[in-house]
Design a protein around this motif. Structure first.
Motif, PDB file in Angstrom:
ATOM      1  N   ASP A 112      52.016  22.399  36.173  1.00  0.00           N
ATOM      2  CA  ASP A 112      52.420  21.415  37.181  1.00  0.00           C
ATOM      3  C   ASP A 112      52.212  21.933  38.593  1.00  0.00           C
ATOM      4  O   ASP A 112      51.750  21.195  39.473  1.00  0.00           O
ATOM      5  N   ARG A 113      52.569  23.198  38.833  1.00  0.00           N
ATOM      6  CA  ARG A 113      52.454  23.734  40.198  1.00  0.00           C
ATOM      7  C   ARG A 113      51.004  23.778  40.647  1.00  0.00           C
ATOM      8  O   ARG A 113      50.681  23.444  41.791  1.00  0.00           O
ATOM      9  N   VAL A 114      50.127  24.225  39.743  1.00  0.00           N
ATOM     10  CA  VAL A 114      48.708  24.296  40.088  1.00  0.00           C
ATOM     11  C   VAL A 114      48.155  22.900  40.350  1.00  0.00           C
ATOM     12  O   VAL A 114      47.440  22.669  41.335  1.00  0.00           O
ATOM     13  N   ARG A 115      48.496  21.948  39.487  1.00  0.00           N
ATOM     14  CA  ARG A 115      47.999  20.586  39.651  1.00  0.00           C
ATOM     15  C   ARG A 115      48.533  19.937  40.924  1.00  0.00           C
ATOM     16  O   ARG A 115      47.821  19.210  41.611  1.00  0.00           O
ATOM     17  N   ARG A 116      49.791  20.215  41.235  1.00  0.00           N
ATOM     18  CA  ARG A 116      50.367  19.647  42.453  1.00  0.00           C
ATOM     19  C   ARG A 116      49.662  20.202  43.691  1.00  0.00           C
ATOM     20  O   ARG A 116      49.308  19.455  44.605  1.00  0.00           O
ATOM     21  N   ARG A 117      49.434  21.521  43.716  1.00  0.00           N
ATOM     22  CA  ARG A 117      48.733  22.106  44.865  1.00  0.00           C
ATOM     23  C   ARG A 117      47.318  21.566  44.962  1.00  0.00           C
ATOM     24  O   ARG A 117      46.843  21.246  46.060  1.00  0.00           O
ATOM     25  N   ALA A 118      46.626  21.468  43.833  1.00  0.00           N
ATOM     26  CA  ALA A 118      45.254  20.955  43.854  1.00  0.00           C
ATOM     27  C   ALA A 118      45.199  19.528  44.392  1.00  0.00           C
ATOM     28  O   ALA A 118      44.316  19.172  45.192  1.00  0.00           O
ATOM     29  N   GLY A 119      46.167  18.714  43.989  1.00  0.00           N
ATOM     30  CA  GLY A 119      46.200  17.344  44.491  1.00  0.00           C
ATOM     31  C   GLY A 119      46.473  17.278  45.978  1.00  0.00           C
ATOM     32  O   GLY A 119      45.901  16.446  46.696  1.00  0.00           O
ATOM     33  N   GLU A 120      47.340  18.150  46.485  1.00  0.00           N
ATOM     34  CA  GLU A 120      47.692  18.152  47.911  1.00  0.00           C
ATOM     35  C   GLU A 120      46.500  18.487  48.793  1.00  0.00           C
ATOM     36  O   GLU A 120      46.377  17.955  49.907  1.00  0.00           O
ATOM     37  N   VAL A 121      45.621  19.388  48.313  1.00  0.00           N
ATOM     38  CA  VAL A 121      44.521  19.864  49.166  1.00  0.00           C
ATOM     39  C   VAL A 121      43.184  19.244  48.791  1.00  0.00           C
ATOM     40  O   VAL A 121      42.145  19.595  49.366  1.00  0.00           O
ATOM     41  N   GLY A 122      43.167  18.321  47.825  1.00  0.00           N
ATOM     42  CA  GLY A 122      41.919  17.686  47.430  1.00  0.00           C
ATOM     43  C   GLY A 122      41.001  18.582  46.633  1.00  0.00           C
ATOM     44  O   GLY A 122      39.775  18.465  46.710  1.00  0.00           O
ATOM     45  N   GLN A 123      41.570  19.443  45.807  1.00  0.00           N
ATOM     46  CA  GLN A 123      40.804  20.407  45.020  1.00  0.00           C
ATOM     47  C   GLN A 123      40.624  19.914  43.596  1.00  0.00           C
ATOM     48  O   GLN A 123      41.577  19.452  42.961  1.00  0.00           O
ATOM     49  N   GLU A 124      39.417  20.018  43.076  1.00  0.00           N
ATOM     50  CA  GLU A 124      39.168  19.757  41.667  1.00  0.00           C
ATOM     51  C   GLU A 124      39.319  21.087  40.925  1.00  0.00           C
ATOM     52  O   GLU A 124      38.388  21.878  40.831  1.00  0.00           O
ATOM     53  N   TRP A 125      40.506  21.322  40.393  1.00  0.00           N
ATOM     54  CA  TRP A 125      40.823  22.630  39.828  1.00  0.00           C
ATOM     55  C   TRP A 125      40.421  22.712  38.366  1.00  0.00           C
ATOM     56  O   TRP A 125      40.771  21.836  37.553  1.00  0.00           O
ATOM     57  N   THR A 126      39.650  23.743  38.016  1.00  0.00           N
ATOM     58  CA  THR A 126      39.333  24.043  36.622  1.00  0.00           C
ATOM     59  C   THR A 126      39.497  25.546  36.430  1.00  0.00           C
ATOM     60  O   THR A 126      39.144  26.336  37.312  1.00  0.00           O
ATOM     61  N   PRO A 127      40.045  25.992  35.293  1.00  0.00           N
ATOM     62  CA  PRO A 127      40.249  27.436  35.086  1.00  0.00           C
ATOM     63  C   PRO A 127      38.922  28.165  34.933  1.00  0.00           C
ATOM     64  O   PRO A 127      38.009  27.688  34.271  1.00  0.00           O
ATOM     65  N   ALA A 128      38.821  29.329  35.570  1.00  0.00           N
ATOM     66  CA  ALA A 128      37.593  30.129  35.497  1.00  0.00           C
ATOM     67  C   ALA A 128      37.891  31.566  35.884  1.00  0.00           C
ATOM     68  O   ALA A 128      38.565  31.823  36.889  1.00  0.00           O
ATOM     69  N   GLY A 129      37.417  32.509  35.088  1.00  0.00           N
ATOM     70  CA  GLY A 129      37.520  33.932  35.422  1.00  0.00           C
ATOM     71  C   GLY A 129      36.231  34.437  36.037  1.00  0.00           C
ATOM     72  O   GLY A 129      35.213  33.725  36.081  1.00  0.00           O
ATOM     73  N   CYS A 130      36.252  35.651  36.521  1.00  0.00           N
ATOM     74  CA  CYS A 130      35.089  36.269  37.155  1.00  0.00           C
ATOM     75  C   CYS A 130      34.667  37.511  36.372  1.00  0.00           C
ATOM     76  O   CYS A 130      35.509  38.180  35.761  1.00  0.00           O
ATOM     77  N   PRO A 131      33.379  37.867  36.422  1.00  0.00           N
ATOM     78  CA  PRO A 131      32.967  39.159  35.851  1.00  0.00           C
ATOM     79  C   PRO A 131      33.591  40.280  36.683  1.00  0.00           C
ATOM     80  O   PRO A 131      33.513  40.260  37.914  1.00  0.00           O
ATOM     81  N   ALA A 132      34.233  41.231  36.026  1.00  0.00           N
ATOM     82  CA  ALA A 132      34.999  42.243  36.766  1.00  0.00           C
ATOM     83  C   ALA A 132      34.843  43.618  36.135  1.00  0.00           C
ATOM     84  O   ALA A 132      34.643  43.754  34.926  1.00  0.00           O
ATOM     85  N   GLU A 133      34.928  44.637  36.977  1.00  0.00           N
ATOM     86  CA  GLU A 133      35.033  46.032  36.554  1.00  0.00           C
ATOM     87  C   GLU A 133      36.348  46.584  37.100  1.00  0.00           C
ATOM     88  O   GLU A 133      36.759  46.230  38.217  1.00  0.00           O
ATOM     89  N   PHE A 134      36.986  47.460  36.315  1.00  0.00           N
ATOM     90  CA  PHE A 134      38.259  48.028  36.721  1.00  0.00           C
ATOM     91  C   PHE A 134      38.121  49.543  36.858  1.00  0.00           C
ATOM     92  O   PHE A 134      37.604  50.216  35.967  1.00  0.00           O
ATOM     93  N   TYR A 135      38.605  50.062  37.982  1.00  0.00           N
ATOM     94  CA  TYR A 135      38.492  51.472  38.292  1.00  0.00           C
ATOM     95  C   TYR A 135      39.875  52.060  38.562  1.00  0.00           C
ATOM     96  O   TYR A 135      40.825  51.326  38.874  1.00  0.00           O
ATOM     97  N   ALA A 136      39.970  53.388  38.464  1.00  0.00           N
ATOM     98  CA  ALA A 136      41.213  54.095  38.786  1.00  0.00           C
ATOM     99  C   ALA A 136      40.860  55.417  39.439  1.00  0.00           C
ATOM    100  O   ALA A 136      39.923  56.109  39.008  1.00  0.00           O
ATOM    101  N   LEU A 137      41.581  55.803  40.477  1.00  0.00           N
ATOM    102  CA  LEU A 137      41.309  57.057  41.177  1.00  0.00           C
ATOM    103  C   LEU A 137      41.536  58.233  40.246  1.00  0.00           C
ATOM    104  O   LEU A 137      42.629  58.421  39.711  1.00  0.00           O
ATOM    105  N   GLY A 138      40.498  59.036  40.055  1.00  0.00           N
ATOM    106  CA  GLY A 138      40.613  60.207  39.209  1.00  0.00           C
ATOM    107  C   GLY A 138      40.946  59.902  37.769  1.00  0.00           C
ATOM    108  O   GLY A 138      41.321  60.797  37.010  1.00  0.00           O
ATOM    109  N   GLY A 139      40.843  58.647  37.372  1.00  0.00           N
ATOM    110  CA  GLY A 139      41.221  58.270  36.016  1.00  0.00           C
ATOM    111  C   GLY A 139      42.711  58.167  35.814  1.00  0.00           C
ATOM    112  O   GLY A 139      43.182  58.026  34.685  1.00  0.00           O
ATOM    113  N   LEU A 140      43.489  58.223  36.901  1.00  0.00           N
ATOM    114  CA  LEU A 140      44.936  58.113  36.792  1.00  0.00           C
ATOM    115  C   LEU A 140      45.310  56.635  36.780  1.00  0.00           C
ATOM    116  O   LEU A 140      45.308  55.963  37.809  1.00  0.00           O
ATOM    117  N   GLY A 141      45.611  56.122  35.605  1.00  0.00           N
ATOM    118  CA  GLY A 141      45.884  54.707  35.448  1.00  0.00           C
ATOM    119  C   GLY A 141      44.845  54.077  34.539  1.00  0.00           C
ATOM    120  O   GLY A 141      44.101  54.761  33.833  1.00  0.00           O
TER     121      GLY A 141
END
Length: 522
Positions: A112-141
């Motif tokens: 509901d919150r996402v749809r309400r915000r999308a309606g307020e700003v005129g956004q056609e909202w569809t779920p989508a992820g991005c290609p990502a790489e994850f890094y950690a300093l020195g391998g800590l984490g």
């Protein structure tokens, strides 16, 4: 909204529905070329979906600032911009200090919150992820380890991490200069300790005299700082394989830009370390990338979170190098967005180069808060809004925006209700994060640390095995071991041999860029 869509011209029904002041503001965001959609204009307490607020893709290498108090929506703003850049083929770097941004790799959750915000700003909202790489300093984490060789990290950045004063910083630069000219590679911290110990010995002191000399007291401070640094578990951040920042410029097979997320929750209690490492990444990009001038889209957009940590207690030389890097890296196609609480966290010379501004709400509970609020208002162009009142009344996910237009002129100040990100607004679970790291094509290249022959090994090899100097103390050893190491290294036979021969060695001096950073691999 498509790249070519803009605010309707005067006379159309949508434009006629806007109040005159709002229409004048909206006309400043009527771009003809590709642009990112930030949200919709706020005017007189109303959100106007017919008046989109946008930023041209071509000006994102002119840098920017995302500011605002804690909890006002800065992280979601980064996510919103990053996913749109990725969709347009632009790689992105994000520093994830609190662990909130890993969700950018997963489609968002409808609700509901996402749809309400999308309606307020005129956004056609569809779920989508991005290609990502994850890094950690020195391998800590959780992430692919990011390491830097000491020699390429450079003396200025290392002095910042060690908390050295100006005199000590200059002395450290002499040590690096000596190692560079004599071909003594400083890969990890034990290499730096060994060379420093030699140059304070009777045999080595004469070697450094020709480049300005190094006092025993200052060298002792540097050695003690290194010991304390290692005792805190910091040694793993320096070494090989060294991270190649060209990996931040990659795109996915489908043409989308890869979002590189540096996971920092495991080191968020070491802000000086991670903020300085972020600067190293940026300086390394500057060192390696060719000049391209103005481009229709950036090669990379780099979000520098917790930016105030970079500037706290920084030396004049350090600030000058930051300023020069930000000013010059624009022509190499890299945009830098500093993320912090108020514009006053960023030095004026740097702030003056940030052409795009997204200012979330500020709090004004104390006299200092009021002073910061007034200072922030003065950094904006003349506006149709009462900015002091507006900035304290913005809701979560709302901001005051001004960007550079396609001609390079600043747009009118626009109070904006921002769009909802299409990716997951929250962290990915640990198991999912670890699986993404294991699947990465970069994992095999960086996962395992390598300790090859460098300055320490060269010096140790010349001694008889039974009297070879002990390695540098680890985080589990007591700092009290450090004097014995120095004594062993200084008194070793290898240094007497080195002192006789090093003056005749034809070492190739490393060329250093801003911050004294260096690169040998390319």
């Amino acid at each position: 909204m498509s790249d070519s869509e803009s605010v309707p011209p005067v006379g159309t029904p949508r434009a006629a529905a806007l109040p005159d002041p709002a229409r004048r503001i909206a006309s400043g965001y009527a771009f003809t070329g590709p642009a990112l959609d930030l949200g919709a204009l706020l005017w007189d307490g109303r959100c106007l979906p017919g008046a989109p607020v946008r930023v041209p893709l071509s000006v994102l290498n002119r840098h920017g600032l995302v500011a605002g108090a804690t909890g006002t929506g800065k992280t979601k703003t980064l996510q919103l911009i990053a996913e749109q850049l990725s969709a347009r083929g632009v790689p992105v770097f994000l520093a994830d200090v609190k662990g909130d941004l890993s969700g950018i790799a997963r489609p968002g959750q409808d609700g509901d919150r996402v749809r309400r915000r999308a309606g307020e700003v005129g956004q056609e909202w569809t779920p989508a992820g991005c290609p990502a790489e994850f890094y950690a300093l020195g391998g800590l984490g959780h992430g692919i380890p990011v390491r830097a060789a000491v020699t390429s990290f450079g003396p200025l950045l290392l002095a910042k991490v060690l908390g050295l004063n100006r005199t000590q910083e200059q002395s450290l630069a002499l040590i690096f200069h000596y190692a560079d000219t004599k071909g003594l590679e400083l890969v990890d911290l034990k290499d730096l300790r060994a060379v420093t110990a030699f140059l304070t010995s009777d045999e080595g002191r004469a070697e450094l005299r020709s480049v300005g000399g190094l006092s025993s007291a200052t060298a002792g401070v540097i050695l003690r700082s290194l010991t304390a640094f290692e005792a805190q578990g910091m040694a793993d951040f320096f070494g090989e394989p060294e991270f190649d920042t060209a990996d931040l410029l990659r795109t996915a097979p489908d043409g989308r830009g890869i979002v590189s997320v540096l996971e920092l929750p495991a080191v968020q209690d070491k802000p000086l370390l991670f903020s300085t490492f972020l600067m190293w990444l940026l300086a390394d990009l500057f060192h390696d990338l060719p000049e391209v001038g103005d481009v229709d889209r950036p090669k990379l957009v780099f979000f520098f979170d917790e930016a105030h940590l970079l500037f706290d207690d920084a030396s004049k030389a350090f600030l000058e190098s930051v300023t020069r890097t930000v000013r010059l890296i624009r022509s190499k196609g890299v945009g830098v967005f500093f993320v912090t609480q108020t514009p006053k966290d960023v030095p004026g010379d740097v702030l003056a180069q940030l052409g795009n501004r997204i200012q979330h709400a500020l709090r004004a509970f104390t006299p200092d808060d009021h002073k910061a609020l007034r200072a922030t208002v003065r950094t904006f162009p003349e506006s149709a809004y009462d900015l002091e009142e507006l900035l304290t009344g913005l809701g979560t996910g709302e901001a005051v925006v001004t960007v550079l237009g396609e001609t390079g002129a600043p747009t009118p100040v626009a109070a904006t209700r921002l769009r909802a990100p299409q990716s997951l607004m929250g962290p990915v679970d640990t198991a999912g994060l670890d699986e993404a790291v294991r699947r990465s094509p970069l994992h095999g290249r960086y996962a395992q640390a390598v300790d090859r022959e460098s300055a320490y090994e060269r010096l140790s090899a010349a001694r008889p095995p039974e009297t070879a100097p002990a390695p540098a103390p680890t985080a589990r050893q007591r700092p009290m071991e450090e004097p014995s190491l120095v004594e062993q290294v200084v008194n070793s036979g290898v240094f007497r041999s080195l002192a006789r021969s090093v003056g005749t060695q034809l070492g190739r001096e490393i060329t250093r860029s801003l911050f004294g950073t260096a690169r040998r691999r390319r």
